[in-house]
Design an enzyme around this catalytic site. Structure first.
Site, PDB file in Angstrom:
ATOM      1  CG  LEU A 178      -8.256  -0.814   6.791  1.00  0.00           C
ATOM      2  CD1 LEU A 178      -7.936   0.517   6.125  1.00  0.00           C
ATOM      3  CD2 LEU A 178      -9.419  -0.656   7.762  1.00  0.00           C
TER       4      LEU A 178
ATOM      5  CG  HIS B 107       5.451  -3.609   6.411  1.00  0.00           C
ATOM      6  ND1 HIS B 107       4.575  -4.416   7.116  1.00  0.00           N
ATOM      7  CD2 HIS B 107       6.514  -4.386   6.080  1.00  0.00           C
ATOM      8  CE1 HIS B 107       5.099  -5.633   7.207  1.00  0.00           C
ATOM      9  NE2 HIS B 107       6.274  -5.639   6.580  1.00  0.00           N
TER      10      HIS B 107
ATOM     11  CD  GLU C 136      -8.956  -4.339  -3.460  1.00  0.00           C
ATOM     12  OE1 GLU C 136      -9.969  -3.610  -3.571  1.00  0.00           O
ATOM     13  OE2 GLU C 136      -7.863  -4.055  -3.999  1.00  0.00           O
TER      14      GLU C 136
END
EC number: 2.1.2.2
Length: 203
Positions: free
Chosen positions: A90, A106, A144
């Site tokens: 994303l 994860h 990010e």
């Protein structure tokens, strides 16, 4: 009631774990959408079997615009985005609009075997090759940085000398199916606070 969108790329076994907990009454939330970056993802079939709206945004067609398309479709419709075996990264505006409202599972104990290029069976191959004695899974918030968001929950799994990537993957997947619904419940119950790069869980 917490409204969620679940993003999948493959079989959707973690999605099924969430659906099962909702249907048992353990999770007070509603899956508004199941979204995949592949039209062939079996996770879409799982969703349809339970009457959940599905959206396929094939990454080969949408290329770098998948994140923007997802944002356009779900903005204002959901409270939390759950990445459950979602392989696309994303990026862009969705990370700002849904700041601290996107979680991912994860298949390792972050920061080990995480970051760019570390996904799926590759994670377990790296763990077995390194000879670690323990691995596991992590639910973290998404920002990010790939696999770089605040860690919400982790579960430890032993790694045996005779393990292959496939046997380790199966053992960790069992724990993933417990950990991801647990994380969603904590958020639904408003027990999670993020401060100074860490998650704090209230009792």
């Amino acid at each position: 009631m917490l409204r969620i969108a679940v993003l999948v790329s493959g079989s959707g076994s973690n999605l099924q774990a969430i659906i099962d907990e909702i249907e048992k009454g353990s999770l007070n939330c509603e899956i508004k959408y199941v979204i995949s970056d592949s039209e062939k993802a079996y996770g879409l079939e799982r969703a349809k079997n339970h009457g959940i709206e599905t959206i396929a945004l094939d990454r080969k067609i949408y290329k770098g615009k998948v994140s923007d398309e997802i944002l356009n479709l779900i903005n204002g419709q959901v409270d939390l985005i759950v990445l459950a075996g979602y392989l696309s990264i994303l990026n862009g505006e969705i990370l700002r609009v849904f700041r601290n409202k996107i979680i991912n599972i994860h298949p390792s104990l972050i920061p080990s075997f995480s970051g760019a290029g570390m996904y799926g069976i590759k994670v377990h191959e790296a763990a077995v090759k390194k000879g670690v004695k323990y691995s596991g899974c992590t639910v973290h918030f998404v920002n990010e940085e790939v696999d770089g968001g605040e860690i919400l929950l982790q579960e430890v799994v032993p790694v045996f000398v005779e393990d292959t990537a496939e046997t380790l993957q199966k053992r960790i997947l069992v724990e993933e199916h417990k950990l991801l619904p647990k994380a969603i419940k904590l958020i639904s119950d408003k027990k999670v606070k993020i401060e100074n790069g860490k998650c704090y869980i209230s009792k």
